[in-house]
Each structure stands twice: as structure tokens, then as C-alpha cells.
Motif scaffolding. Structure first.
Motif, PDB file in Angstrom:
ATOM      1  N   GLN A  98     -23.495  -1.487  14.849  1.00 14.85           N
ATOM      2  CA  GLN A  98     -22.205  -1.338  14.166  1.00 14.85           C
ATOM      3  C   GLN A  98     -21.891  -2.543  13.270  1.00 14.85           C
ATOM      4  O   GLN A  98     -20.745  -2.771  12.919  1.00 14.85           O
ATOM      5  CB  GLN A  98     -21.075  -1.152  15.173  1.00 14.85           C
TER       6      GLN A  98
ATOM      7  N   VAL B 262      -2.404   4.066   8.283  1.00 13.59           N
ATOM      8  CA  VAL B 262      -2.966   2.711   8.342  1.00 13.59           C
ATOM      9  C   VAL B 262      -3.175   2.299   9.794  1.00 13.59           C
ATOM     10  O   VAL B 262      -4.222   1.772  10.176  1.00 13.59           O
ATOM     11  CB  VAL B 262      -2.030   1.713   7.621  1.00 13.59           C
TER      12      VAL B 262
ATOM     13  N   TRP C 190     -22.301  -2.948  10.276  1.00 13.57           N
ATOM     14  CA  TRP C 190     -21.751  -2.583   8.957  1.00 13.57           C
ATOM     15  C   TRP C 190     -20.235  -2.621   8.944  1.00 13.57           C
ATOM     16  O   TRP C 190     -19.614  -2.721   7.889  1.00 13.57           O
ATOM     17  CB  TRP C 190     -22.222  -1.171   8.561  1.00 13.57           C
ATOM     18  N   ASN C 191     -19.630  -2.560  10.120  1.00 15.10           N
ATOM     19  CA  ASN C 191     -18.165  -2.528  10.184  1.00 15.10           C
ATOM     20  C   ASN C 191     -17.630  -3.962  10.051  1.00 15.10           C
ATOM     21  O   ASN C 191     -17.053  -4.518  10.972  1.00 15.10           O
ATOM     22  CB  ASN C 191     -17.755  -1.893  11.517  1.00 15.10           C
TER      23      ASN C 191
ATOM     24  N   GLN D 228     -17.294 -12.766   2.699  1.00 17.41           N
ATOM     25  CA  GLN D 228     -18.557 -13.449   2.443  1.00 17.41           C
ATOM     26  C   GLN D 228     -19.105 -14.094   3.710  1.00 17.41           C
ATOM     27  O   GLN D 228     -20.314 -14.115   3.934  1.00 17.41           O
ATOM     28  CB  GLN D 228     -18.374 -14.510   1.360  1.00 17.41           C
ATOM     29  N   LYS D 229     -18.221 -14.612   4.561  1.00 16.57           N
ATOM     30  CA  LYS D 229     -18.688 -15.226   5.810  1.00 16.57           C
ATOM     31  C   LYS D 229     -19.331 -14.189   6.710  1.00 16.57           C
ATOM     32  O   LYS D 229     -20.380 -14.424   7.313  1.00 16.57           O
ATOM     33  CB  LYS D 229     -17.507 -15.868   6.535  1.00 16.57           C
TER      34      LYS D 229
ATOM     35  N   PHE E 119     -11.707 -12.541   0.344  1.00 16.44           N
ATOM     36  CA  PHE E 119     -13.052 -12.666  -0.206  1.00 16.44           C
ATOM     37  C   PHE E 119     -13.897 -13.626   0.631  1.00 16.44           C
ATOM     38  O   PHE E 119     -15.053 -13.341   0.950  1.00 16.44           O
ATOM     39  CB  PHE E 119     -12.955 -13.169  -1.650  1.00 16.44           C
ATOM     40  N   PHE E 120     -13.309 -14.756   1.004  1.00 11.58           N
ATOM     41  CA  PHE E 120     -14.069 -15.735   1.784  1.00 11.58           C
ATOM     42  C   PHE E 120     -14.437 -15.177   3.153  1.00 11.58           C
ATOM     43  O   PHE E 120     -15.551 -15.385   3.635  1.00 11.58           O
ATOM     44  CB  PHE E 120     -13.275 -17.036   1.924  1.00 11.58           C
TER      45      PHE E 120
ATOM     46  N   LEU F   7      -9.144  -4.683   8.888  1.00  7.38           N
ATOM     47  CA  LEU F   7      -8.211  -3.625   8.504  1.00  7.38           C
ATOM     48  C   LEU F   7      -6.946  -4.221   7.894  1.00  7.38           C
ATOM     49  O   LEU F   7      -6.691  -5.422   7.982  1.00  7.38           O
ATOM     50  CB  LEU F   7      -7.858  -2.792   9.737  1.00  7.38           C
ATOM     51  N   VAL F   8      -6.186  -3.347   7.270  1.00  4.63           N
ATOM     52  CA  VAL F   8      -4.935  -3.769   6.629  1.00  4.63           C
ATOM     53  C   VAL F   8      -4.000  -4.365   7.680  1.00  4.63           C
ATOM     54  O   VAL F   8      -3.864  -3.824   8.776  1.00  4.63           O
ATOM     55  CB  VAL F   8      -4.264  -2.558   5.949  1.00  4.63           C
TER      56      VAL F   8
ATOM     57  N   LEU G  68     -14.947   2.821  13.078  1.00  2.43           N
ATOM     58  CA  LEU G  68     -16.014   2.981  14.079  1.00  2.43           C
ATOM     59  C   LEU G  68     -15.939   4.348  14.738  1.00  2.43           C
ATOM     60  O   LEU G  68     -16.935   5.085  14.796  1.00  2.43           O
ATOM     61  CB  LEU G  68     -15.886   1.891  15.136  1.00  2.43           C
TER      62      LEU G  68
ATOM     63  N   LEU H 252     -26.765 -11.434   7.046  1.00  2.00           N
ATOM     64  CA  LEU H 252     -27.982 -11.587   6.244  1.00  2.00           C
ATOM     65  C   LEU H 252     -28.819 -12.795   6.631  1.00  2.00           C
ATOM     66  O   LEU H 252     -29.989 -12.858   6.289  1.00  2.00           O
ATOM     67  CB  LEU H 252     -27.603 -11.700   4.765  1.00  2.00           C
TER      68      LEU H 252
ATOM     69  N   HIS I   6       0.828  -1.195   0.000  1.00  2.00           N
ATOM     70  CA  HIS I   6       0.000   0.000   0.000  1.00  2.00           C
ATOM     71  C   HIS I   6       0.861   1.242   0.000  1.00  2.00           C
ATOM     72  O   HIS I   6       1.810   1.348   0.773  1.00  2.00           O
ATOM     73  CB  HIS I   6      -0.899  -0.003   1.224  1.00  2.00           C
TER      74      HIS I   6
ATOM     75  N   LEU J 146     -20.625 -11.344   5.756  1.00  2.00           N
ATOM     76  CA  LEU J 146     -21.860 -10.901   5.101  1.00  2.00           C
ATOM     77  C   LEU J 146     -22.971 -11.905   5.368  1.00  2.00           C
ATOM     78  O   LEU J 146     -24.124 -11.527   5.633  1.00  2.00           O
ATOM     79  CB  LEU J 146     -21.587 -10.788   3.604  1.00  2.00           C
ATOM     80  N   ASN J 147     -22.640 -13.174   5.334  1.00  2.00           N
ATOM     81  CA  ASN J 147     -23.629 -14.217   5.576  1.00  2.00           C
ATOM     82  C   ASN J 147     -24.174 -14.120   6.997  1.00  2.00           C
ATOM     83  O   ASN J 147     -25.373 -14.292   7.231  1.00  2.00           O
ATOM     84  CB  ASN J 147     -22.984 -15.583   5.334  1.00  2.00           C
TER      85      ASN J 147
ATOM     86  N   LEU K   1     -30.648 -15.831   9.091  1.00  2.00           N
ATOM     87  CA  LEU K   1     -31.429 -15.841  10.330  1.00  2.00           C
ATOM     88  C   LEU K   1     -30.528 -16.212  11.501  1.00  2.00           C
ATOM     89  O   LEU K   1     -29.510 -16.879  11.307  1.00  2.00           O
ATOM     90  CB  LEU K   1     -32.559 -16.857  10.212  1.00  2.00           C
TER      91      LEU K   1
ATOM     92  N   ALA L 157     -25.209 -15.188   0.241  1.00  2.00           N
ATOM     93  CA  ALA L 157     -23.780 -14.970   0.402  1.00  2.00           C
ATOM     94  C   ALA L 157     -23.029 -16.232  -0.008  1.00  2.00           C
ATOM     95  O   ALA L 157     -23.575 -17.320  -0.002  1.00  2.00           O
ATOM     96  CB  ALA L 157     -23.461 -14.615   1.839  1.00  2.00           C
ATOM     97  N   GLY L 158     -21.796 -16.076  -0.332  1.00  2.00           N
ATOM     98  CA  GLY L 158     -20.965 -17.229  -0.683  1.00  2.00           C
ATOM     99  C   GLY L 158     -20.282 -17.031  -2.012  1.00  2.00           C
ATOM    100  O   GLY L 158     -20.605 -16.082  -2.726  1.00  2.00           O
ATOM    101  N   PRO L 159     -19.327 -17.856  -2.375  1.00  3.59           N
ATOM    102  CA  PRO L 159     -18.853 -19.038  -1.651  1.00  3.59           C
ATOM    103  C   PRO L 159     -17.960 -18.679  -0.461  1.00  3.59           C
ATOM    104  O   PRO L 159     -17.425 -17.576  -0.410  1.00  3.59           O
ATOM    105  CB  PRO L 159     -18.052 -19.774  -2.715  1.00  3.59           C
ATOM    106  N   PHE L 160     -17.831 -19.622   0.442  1.00  2.00           N
ATOM    107  CA  PHE L 160     -17.049 -19.386   1.650  1.00  2.00           C
ATOM    108  C   PHE L 160     -15.743 -20.166   1.660  1.00  2.00           C
ATOM    109  O   PHE L 160     -14.946 -20.021   2.585  1.00  2.00           O
ATOM    110  CB  PHE L 160     -17.855 -19.783   2.889  1.00  2.00           C
ATOM    111  N   SER L 161     -15.560 -21.040   0.696  1.00  2.00           N
ATOM    112  CA  SER L 161     -14.341 -21.856   0.684  1.00  2.00           C
ATOM    113  C   SER L 161     -14.134 -22.405  -0.712  1.00  2.00           C
ATOM    114  O   SER L 161     -14.996 -22.256  -1.584  1.00  2.00           O
ATOM    115  CB  SER L 161     -14.461 -23.016   1.670  1.00  2.00           C
TER     116      SER L 161
END
Lengths: 357, 346
Positions: B148, A66, B150-151, B98-99, B94-95, B155-156, A72, B105, A59, B101-102, B107, A117-121
Motif C-alpha cells: 500500500q 471529505v 502508493w497511498n 517529496q519526502k 509539496f515538501f 487527506l484534506v 485504501l 524510491l 474545497h 516519495l523519497n 534504498l 526526489a526533492g527539494p525537501f525544505s
């Protein structure tokens, strides 16, 4: 000998091409401008980005920024609230047609009601398929056609326009004896169409829900299927009444879960490596299973279904007499059962008995 | 046409098969009565090699030997990857995203379906959920349903996305936590309760033992041997008599690597080939003048065992199990160009 001469001749022909501009190097990376001639790398190579997927990004942001960044605290200290229009968006509940001004977002948008959501793996079975199984199947299924080979002509698949009557156009020809459907053509396996698993359907029918008029059977079946697959189930109604099976038209009778992608691979590897080896005296999947176009179906009894680790972990939560059996259909992109079975066997699924192609 | 005459035709055609066409090709060409291509191959003119005048005179007297290649079978013996590959930083991030986010979203976790009230497991659950705020065990401390929520991006420099830290989190979760001062619950030692996964880097990787099959578990390894001239290549040998290529491959594996290898030759067709020329030699057995060699590589997998060159009959000095990149450095450029497209990416 002849081949050798052909190679030399073609080489010569390539070198002595009369077209203008062919004498210059074709590769743009090998071309050099005057500016870059002095020992430096060609400019075009420098313009290429290195892949950020493979190496962590360095970066350019200073280290202090950073380390002190705290989203928050930043949002709490800001005087104005976040713009509500952006953060309180709700997708419309009903789709009102393409001309309506309020269009729902795409299903891939997290704001969409259809978003998952997904994929997770990256599933292990998928990696094994890509690295090992696919190339082995290609080597096994390869058919060699020597130079000069011509495929034998195929008979007509659909009716031609005969005479004045358009009735026959596009209709299937008179079937051969013993079969009444037009089978898909088998094509040679190439690197483009190596058979792979495209989906898994888990189905269970709770006849007792209709027979005893007790929906609890259906609820338990749904919970069990959802637990072992990790996917939402769909409920199906009986289409017609059959007294012997206790079916009454319109009653909810069965649940299915459709698996694709990541969940499909996880479910398959769980079934093959954790459940099947633990079934006592399990002979395997019947070799006669299959619908002739590459989909293999097998079943589990209630006692076998409860060997799934997700059911074992809280077996007490299910009423013992209500745990259902299930049918599992593995859909593959193979066009015949032989290839589908080859694929599943290479993944470790056992087959037994007479084999039917 | 009756089957008898068809068989006779086939026999007749096999009898006149030229050495330039392989047996299976010839059979499938000769099977067709209308084969124009077969006739073309059979009557292919054999252009003689130009040589000195004295040789030409001799050639007029005696029939010239046909020019042909030696046919060799090679074995591309491989060990497939044993474990999953390391994820790229992008995939890890990414994984994890997504986890989280899941969690936001989906229940809420159906707690009482899995954990009965008033049990030891429930007390354990309560303590753990208090610490990490979410039922998912590998996404760090994150509350998806609070204001909170949404957070949800790390972080990097955060190591949370990395595979090792996630394994550590799962192992830590598997140990039942003890309530302070509560009787009947004893914290057991980690090693007793939870079986840790084996390391993804083995001892052979660290010591650089290239003969071990226990190295580079994420990659496909290929068996290469060092021949008497010091060149690294796949084991190969001449095809003897009417032997098929896959039979030759099985024989070569035993004659070079010894009987202590459980192998499987995948399919009956070669997956690649390599040709080179040398100064021509006369082969009195076939009545041909051999000007080079064609090596057809058969694909094979090793299931168990290890190569042992003690009793090999080809004079191989050494062997190694190499990955694709190491293979490129070991073999010559010409050999690499011939074999690179038959090797797996991973």
C-alpha cells in the motif's frame, strides 16, 4: 533648474499626445463598460484568480465526502484490479536514440531511472541570501557612472581575420607577459548578476588505497563524504602513474560529491556554522585561495572532517585511521575572487592572511 | 600628458564645479580631457525665475542668486529577518509529498551502520520504527515498501504537513522511549532532555509594541521617526560642508538614535532619494536660492542596541520599527512612492 523645466516639459508632452487612442485610459483595468458602471468592481478585476499558493483552498466538495474518503478501503473493495499498464511501468534501461519507439521519460518524472526526489525544505542560508545578503552586495558593489560617462575602449579579445590566412580567426591574441590565458571580463554588478553560490564540490583522495592496495580506504572515504554531504559520490581513477605519490594509472584513487541547490546550501551552512567554529585554533580559509574566476577552495584535515555532526553521531563505525581529509570547492557566479570572497564572508566564512585578487 | 598637468587640470575644473553636479560625478567627468558632457553641464544655462517687474529691475543691478536644492542625507536603518519565513500551504504540501516519495524510491536505511546491535539505542530504535514504520521521523505513519506504499498522499485537513506538527514529531522522537517493565530505563521529563525551539511569535508581537526590535522576526524592520510636525519618516539631516553621504549617515544615526546602536552603513552610495519643493529661501552661505530639498537615503543595518531619542537634536518625538506594509500606512503617499523600491520584499 534645467532638470525641473525638463520634467514639466516632458509632462506636458505626455499629456498632449496627438496619437489617436492615447486620450483614452491606457490601463485596461481602469476602463469601464456600460454593464459594470453601476457601482460594481470592473469585470476584469473579478476575473483575476486569487493566488492559491498563499491561501488555503476552500474545497467545494461537501464535508461528508471529505471525511468519509478512504483511498485504501476503496482500492480494496474495488472488484477490478488497477490497470497494470499504468502502475507497472519501467523506464527502458538504455537510451537507444531519438528515433527508437520506446523513449525514456524525463528525469523530472518519478518513473525515470534518473529521478531524484526533492527539494525537501527551503534552506535557511538560501533565505538569508535572498532577503539580506544579495541586496547588501548590490549596495556594496554599486558603481556610479555619471551622465555622459563613456566606458574606455577595450583592446581586442580575439584575433581578427588578418590577410588571406583563416588560421588566425578566433584565436586568442598574443598574451600579455606573465599570463597565458584570456581572463573573463569583469562586468559591473547589477540586480541581474549579483554573485551567488552555484555549486559545491567535495573531493577526497585516498592515496593509501593505491599505495597499500587496499580498497577499504576508498570505501571509508566514500561513506564519510556521502554522510556529510547527503549526495552520492563519484569515483575517479588516476590518469597517470606518479611513483612519489603512490599513484598508478587506472587505479581508483579519489571520490567527489557534487552539490547543487538545497543540499549545497545545507552543506555550506553546516560547514560555516557548526564545523568551522569548533575547530581548535582555526584561522579560517586562506585569503590567497581562489582560481581568479570566483571559485574558492579550502581543505579539512581528518580530525576536522570528523567534527561534522553526521560523522560524530556514529564515529565508531569508521576505522579511525581511514577517515580522510577533504577539499571543498565553492563555485560562485562571480567573475573574480574579490566578489566571491565578499559573498562567502557575508555568509560568515572567515578568511585569514594575505588577500590575493 | 604628464600627471602633473593632469592634476592641475583637475584642480582647475573642481574650482569651477557648479552646485548642480555632485562632487564624485564632477571628479570622474573632469578626469577625462575629451569630456563634452562635462562642458555641457558646466555651461548649462540658468534660466531665472519669473517674478514681478520691480524684482526684475533689482535683478539687473545685483547678480541673481543661483537656484539650487538643499542636499540632505537620510538613513534607511534596517534589521534583517531573524528567522526563516513561514512556508506557504503549497510549499508544505509539496515538501511532505517529496519526502514520502523519497522514502519510496531510495534504498532502505543502513541501520547497522548507525545503530550497533545489542545496545540500548537499538531497543529504542526497534520500538520507534514499529510505531511509525519508516526511518523518516516527520512524515507520519507510512510504510513505503509495503503493497500500500502508493497511498502516500495525506487527506484534506491533515495537519501533518504543518511546520508545528513536524517540530512536535521530531521532539517526540528525541525522547527515548521506555520498554514496559525493563530495568535501567527511566522516562525523563520532556523539558529536561529536549530543548524546545523558541516560539516564532514573540511577546512584542502579542502586545503590539512597535518600538521593540524583537517583533516580526520573519520580516525586515525599518527605523522611522516622528518629526516635530507629527510625520513619520527616515531620520535625515543636511550634509555639512564637504562631508560624504556615508559619513553624514553615521553622524545622523548618532545624533538621532543615540550612541547605543551598533550600526553598519552599507556601501558609499545612496539606495534611493526623495525630492520635494517649498517656497524658496535665500541661503547667504552658498549664495543660492533654495527651492526645495533632496534627501538621499543611505542603507544601514543595525547589529545590536536600540534607538533612544532622549538627546536627539532634530526634535524627533517618537520612533518605531516597522515592516514594509506598516511603513506604507505610516508615511505619506508621496514619500512612499519615493522609498518603496528600496525596501526588501521580506
Amino acid at each position: 533648474m534645467a532638470l525641473r523645466d525638463l520634467g514639466r516639459a516632458s509632462c506636458r508632452a505626455l499629456w498632449r499626445d496627438g496619437r489617436p487612442g492615447v486620450g483614452a485610459p491606457i490601463n485596461p483595468l481602469a476602463r469601464r463598460n456600460i454593464r459594470t458602471r453601476a457601482g460594481a468592481k470592473p469585470r476584469d478585476l473579478n476575473d483575476l484568480e486569487s493566488s492559491s499558493f498563499l491561501t488555503p483552498i476552500r474545497h467545494p466538495v461537501p464535508e461528508e465526502k471529505v471525511s468519509t474518503f478512504d483511498p485504501l478501503a476503496r482500492s480494496e473493495n474495488s472488484k477490478r484490479p488497477l490497470p497494470s499498464s499504468r502502475y507497472q511501468y519501467r523506464s527502458p534501461k538504455y537510451y537507444r536514440g531519438p528515433l527508437h519507439p520506446h523513449q525514456p521519460p524525463r528525469p523530472s518524472d518519478p518513473a525515470s531511472r534518473e529521478f531524484y526526489a526533492g527539494p525537501f525544505s527551503l534552506p535557511r542560508l538560501q533565505q538569508t541570501y535572498e532577503s539580506t545578503i544579495a541586496s547588501d552586495i548590490l549596495a556594496l558593489q554599486y558603481t556610479h557612472y555619471p551622465p555622459g560617462y563613456k566606458a574606455p575602449p577595450r583592446g581586442p579579445r580575439l584575433r581578427e581575420w588578418v590577410g588571406d590566412n583563416p588560421y588566425f580567426k578566433g584565436r586568442p591574441p598574443r598574451p600579455p607577459r606573465g599570463s597565458d590565458v584570456l581572463r573573463p571580463l569583469d562586468r559591473p554588478t547589477t540586480f541581474r548578476n549579483i554573485p551567488k553560490v552555484t555549486g559545491v564540490i567535495v573531493h577526497t583522495q585516498a592515496s593509501a588505497a593505491s599505495k597499500q592496495n587496499d580498497s577499504a580506504y576508498l570505501h571509508v572515504a566514500g561513506m564519510a563524504i556521502q554522510a556529510i554531504t547527503g549526495a552520492r559520490v563519484e569515483v575517479h581513477k588516476a590518469r597517470r602513474s606518479v611513483m612519489q605519490w603512490g599513484l598508478r594509472a587506472g587505479r581508483n584513487i579519489a571520490v567527489t560529491a557534487e552539490l547543487k541547490g538545497e543540499t549545497m546550501y545545507h552543506f555550506l551552512s553546516k560547514t560555516i556554522e557548526m564545523v568551522m567554529p569548533r575547530i581548535k585554533d582555526y584561522p579560517g580559509v586562506p585569503g590567497t585561495s581562489g582560481d581568479d574566476v570566483g571559485n574558492i577552495t579550502f581543505g579539512f584535515k581528518p580530525a576536522e572532517l570528523s567534527l561534522y555532526p553526521e560523522i560524530e553521531v556514529n564515529y565508531d563505525a569508521y576505522p579511525p585511521k581511514m577517515i580522510p581529509g577533504c577539499h571543498i570547492t565553492v563555485q560562485t557566479s562571480a567573475t573574480n575572487d574579490y566578489e566571491a570572497r565578499l559573498l562567502l564572508m557575508s555568509m560568515g566564512m572567515p578568511f585569514y592572511g594575505k588577500v590575493q585578487d | 600628458m604628464s600627471s602633473g598637468s593632469s592634476g592641475a587640470r583637475r584642480l582647475a575644473s573642481i574650482a569651477t564645479r557648479p552646485d548642480t553636479v555632485c562632487r564624485s560625478c564632477w571628479q570622474s567627468i573632469a578626469r577625462r580631457p575629451y569630456s563634452a558632457a562635462a562642458a555641457a553641464v558646466a555651461e548649462a544655462p540658468e534660466t531665472p525665475e519669473t517674478s514681478s517687474n520691480s524684482n526684475q529691475k533689482a535683478a539687473k543691478d545685483a547678480p541673481k542668486p543661483r537656484i539650487a536644492y538643499q542636499i540632505h542625507a537620510g538613513v534607511c536603518l534596517s534589521r534583517p529577518p531573524q528567522i526563516t519565513r513561514d512556508l506557504t500551504p503549497f510549499e508544505e504540501s509539496f515538501f511532505l509529498y517529496q519526502k514520502r516519495l523519497n522514502e519510496r524510491l531510495s534504498l532502505p536505511f543502513t541501520r547497522y551502520f548507525y545503530i550497533a546491535k545489542g545496545t540500548v539505542a537499538e531497543a529504542d530504535w526497534k520500538r520507534k520504527i514499529k510505531a511509525r514504520l519508516t526511518p523518516a521521523r516527520d512524515i507520519g505513519v507510512f510504510n513505503p515498501f509495503k503493497k500500500q506504499g502508493w497511498n502516500d498522499e495525506v487527506l484534506v485537513g491533515d495537519t501533518l504537513r504543518e511546520q508545528e506538527s513536524q517540530v512536535d514529531a521530531l521532539l517526540k522522537d528525541a525522547i527515548p522511549s521506555a520498554a514496559p517493565g525493563q530495568e535501567g530505563m527511566v522516562v525523563a521529563k520532556e523539558d529536561v532532555l529536549v530543548e524546545k525551539p523558541m516560539p516564532r511569535v514573540t511577546e512584542s508581537d502579542i502586545t503590539g509594541d512597535r518600538r521593540s526590535l524583537n517583533r516580526l522576526l520573519q520580516r525586515t524592520l525599518y527605523l522611522v521617526v516622528k518629526n516635530s510636525q507629527g510625520k513619520w519618516l527616515f531620520p535625515h539631516d543636511q550634509v555639512v560642508g564637504k562631508e560624504w553621504l556615508h559619513n553624514a549617515a553615521e553622524r545622523i544615526l548618532v545624533q538621532s538614535g543615540g550612541p547605543n546602536m551598533n550600526t553598519w552603513v552599507v556601501g558609499n552610495h545612496p539606495i534611493g532619494w526623495f525630492r520635494y519643493n517649498f517656497t524658496s529661501i535665500l541661503n547667504p552661505d552658498r549664495g543660492t536660492e533654495e527651492i526645495g530639498r533632496k534627501v538621499f537615503f543611505m542603507k544601514a543595518r543595525i547589529m545590536a542596541g536600540q534607538a533612544d531619542l532622549q538627546n536627539n537634536i532634530f526634535g524627533y518625538q517618537d520612533f518605531a520599527w516597522l515592516s514594509r506594509e506598516e511603513l506604507e500606512e505610516a508615511v505619506t503617499k508621496k514619500y512612499w512612492d519615493a522609498i518603496k523600491n528600496m525596501l526588501a520584499d521580506r
